[in-house]
Design an enzyme around this catalytic site. Structure first.
Site, PDB file in Angstrom:
ATOM      1  N   GLY A   9       0.868  -1.162   0.000  1.00 19.80           N
ATOM      2  CA  GLY A   9       0.000   0.000   0.000  1.00 19.80           C
ATOM      3  C   GLY A   9       0.896   1.200   0.000  1.00 19.80           C
ATOM      4  O   GLY A   9       2.108   1.076   0.106  1.00 19.80           O
ATOM      5  N   CYS A  10       0.317   2.385  -0.137  1.00 23.14           N
ATOM      6  CA  CYS A  10       1.130   3.585  -0.212  1.00 23.14           C
ATOM      7  C   CYS A  10       1.717   3.897   1.152  1.00 23.14           C
ATOM      8  O   CYS A  10       2.794   4.429   1.284  1.00 23.14           O
ATOM      9  CB  CYS A  10       0.266   4.720  -0.713  1.00 23.14           C
ATOM     10  SG  CYS A  10       1.189   6.137  -1.262  1.00 23.14           S
ATOM     11  N   GLN A  11       0.984   3.593   2.215  1.00 23.31           N
ATOM     12  CA  GLN A  11       1.413   4.015   3.546  1.00 23.31           C
ATOM     13  C   GLN A  11       1.807   2.850   4.444  1.00 23.31           C
ATOM     14  O   GLN A  11       2.803   2.900   5.134  1.00 23.31           O
ATOM     15  CB  GLN A  11       0.289   4.788   4.238  1.00 23.31           C
ATOM     16  CG  GLN A  11       0.013   6.088   3.549  1.00 23.31           C
ATOM     17  CD  GLN A  11      -0.803   7.015   4.406  1.00 23.31           C
ATOM     18  OE1 GLN A  11      -0.881   6.873   5.617  1.00 23.31           O
ATOM     19  NE2 GLN A  11      -1.405   7.992   3.796  1.00 23.31           N
TER      20      GLN A  11
END
Lengths: 414, 148
Positions: free
Chosen positions: B54-56
């Site tokens: 995921g991005c985070q």
């Protein structure tokens, strides 16, 4: 007398807030506390009105029609160019090129000037604290041309190491592309010094003004940058419109970016001649409504006064730095001496995303993650930060809310 | 295996548990608690191959196929995501591939956690749901070859 003058120079944040209808809304049953301004700012009523008025009263395609609506739309569309010219003090209006935003501005330079001028063995310099959009276009170009991307290192406050930068400069340096103010840390870079040093070795300089244009006075002539790019939506204007400023001789010599209508002078199947600046770079029907509304945003900022806004934001940043600094385990990432109103932090071993979710649960909008600046996060050896960024309409009470919300989130997560 | 709960039965249990909470804080406290209790994934599984990006936040997911049922293990670096993972594992782990592939997973919406599945690139959860279903599909396909 002095006292009344001080009051007059102070931003009346409560009357400013009334201009932004979205600030009245609630999130999760709590009043919205919007602290994600470095991602995009909210829009004042005048900007919303400008959009509505265009579509209600004079929607038409620009430049070509001879009817009244077309003329009115063209006039409004072109008035924004004049307003931008003044806002950044460009030499002439044709040096103001409409783009979709900062990213497209950088790509435009990379694909036109870059393709024409960068050769194998040349060097392009960026810094550790660049946004991905000021890294990737140059990486693509370097790969294509066999050129080399070089990176200015930073210290642990998040400031560029200027001596290291000067060591990187050499006759092979063709371009220095640098962010004016870092979106992840808030650091304001000494762009004037960078530009002067780069020019001494014959390199051009592009300044990424995405974060700076809303906070700082921009004078492209005094700065002497070769290119300056920014987005409307971070300075209270609509999304989908941005600006590329360039020095005239450079823009004149650059090949077009995209082909199509508007950017041509004459088309035959044997040869097409291109239009003059700025239209050479504006192929196709432009984003008329948002461009027109950008002027409303600039007028709005000018009317309040950048100086006044800046002092208000500096006050918020100083207050937030002190208040957040009192939370045990909280570490501010980016402690540059010169900062715009952006404050990035981590709390012990807590994941920024968890903090962001729990703050949202209290109506507080912050940004969490790597802020599209992964190399910068890697330098600090963290996966990301929580970032609060302040605009003209934010208040100290909202920072208190942030601090309260954080304390509760930390308690829940620990 | 008649005491085996179906996906929709477990989803129903979770929805009922959440209906007892009056506030969002309580819901999150519960999810955080689940996250903290999720057994850590063995270090040997934390490899790129098992990584759901995921991005985070990062999620590691592994699946095992035994006796016609899929068993999942997963972990994340963010505790709320871990709590949501824990619920997904409770619902999907030990189920048949076909049921996993077809599970609508309505409980996520019903307990008000849909925002965590939104396309915000903000976490690996949506990717994780997809990956869990992909495992289901893969085992289903494998089975159909074996049975041919």
């Amino acid at each position: 007398m002095i006292e009344s003058a001080t009051i007059q120079n102070k931003l009346d944040v409560y009357s400013v807030r009334q201009q932004f209808p979205i600030l009245n809304r609630e999130v999760k049953g709590k009043p919205l506390v919007y602290l994600d301004n470095a991602a995009t700012s909210q829009k004042p009523q005048v900007v919303i009105d400008a959009l509505v008025n265009y579509y209600t009263d004079y929607n038409a395609n620009v430049h070509r029609g001879i009817h009244t609506l077309a003329e009115e739309a063209t006039m409004a569309f072109e008035r924004t160019r004049d307003a931008v010219q003044q806002f950044i003090n460009a030499e002439s209006r044709e040096q103001v090129i409409y783009t979709r935003g900062t990213t497209e501005g950088i790509n435009l330079v990379s694909y036109t000037w870059g393709r024409q001028n960068i050769k194998a063995g040349d060097e392009i310099i960026v810094s550790t604290i660049e946004h991905h959009s000021n890294i990737v276009p140059w990486q693509i170009l370097c790969e294509e041309k066999g050129a080399k991307l070089r990176v200015i290192p930073i210290n642990d406050k998040g400031e560029l190491l200027m001596e290291e930068f000067e060591k990187l400069l050499n006759p092979k340096t063709k371009l220095v592309s640098i962010v004016h103010a870092s979106n992840a840390l808030g650091t304001i870079n000494p762009v004037k010094k960078i530009i002067d040093a780069a020019h001494k070795v014959g390199a051009l300089v592009l300044i990424d003004g995405a974060q700076s244009t809303v906070h700082l006075d921009i004078d492209v002539q005094e700065m002497d940058c070769d290119f300056f790019v920014f987005s409307s939506h971070k300075l209270y204007g609509p999304t989908g419109i941005g600006i590329l400023y360039g020095k005239k001789d450079l823009l004149d010599a650059m090949p077009p970016f995209q082909g199509g209508g508007e950017m041509i002078k004459e088309v035959t199947f044997e040869k097409t001649t291109y239009n003059d600046l700025p239209y050479k770079f504006e192929a196709g029907t432009p984003n008329i409504a948002d461009t027109i509304a950008l002027k409303a945003a600039l007028d709005f900022v000018n009317e309040i006064g950048k100086e006044k806004i800046r002092r208000h934001e500096e006050e918020l940043l100083a207050y937030a730095t002190v208040q957040l600094g009192q939370i045990p385990g909280l570490r501010i990432i980016g402690r540059a001496k010169e900062k715009v109103s952006v404050i990035s932090f981590v709390v012990d071993s807590l994941h920024p995303q968890d903090i962001g979710i729990l703050l949202d649960n209290r109506g507080i909008a912050v940004r969490t993650g790597h802020h599209c600046a992964e190399p910068c996060m890697r330098f600090f050896e963290i996966p990301g930060t929580v970032r609060a960024s302040f605009a003209m309409y934010n208040t100290k009470e909202e920072i208190d809310e942030l601090v309260n919300g954080l304390q509760k989130a930390i308690k829940m997560l620990s | 295996m008649s005491d085996h709960k179906t996906i929709s039965e477990i989803e129903g249990e979770i929805v009922e548990e959440f209906s007892l909470f009056d506030s969002w804080d309580d819901k999150y406290e519960y999810i955080i608690d689940l996250g903290k209790k999720l057994p850590p994934l063995d270090q040997k599984f934390k490899i790129d191959e098992n990584r759901v990006r995921g991005c985070q936040s990062t999620v590691y997911l592994v699946a095992d196929y035994r006796d016609g049922r899929v068993f999942y293990k997963a972990e994340s670096d963010a505790v709320i995501v871990k709590g949501l993972i824990s619920m997904l594992i409770r619902v999907l782990s030990g189920q048949k591939p076909d049921d996993i592939v077809n599970a609508p997973l309505n409980f996520i919406r019903e307990i008000g956690m849909m925002t965590h599945l939104a396309q915000t690139r903000s976490n690996g959860l949506l990717a994780m749901v997809k990956q869990m279903k992909n495992y289901g599909l893969a085992f289903k396909v494998k089975d159909s070859f074996v049975n041919q």
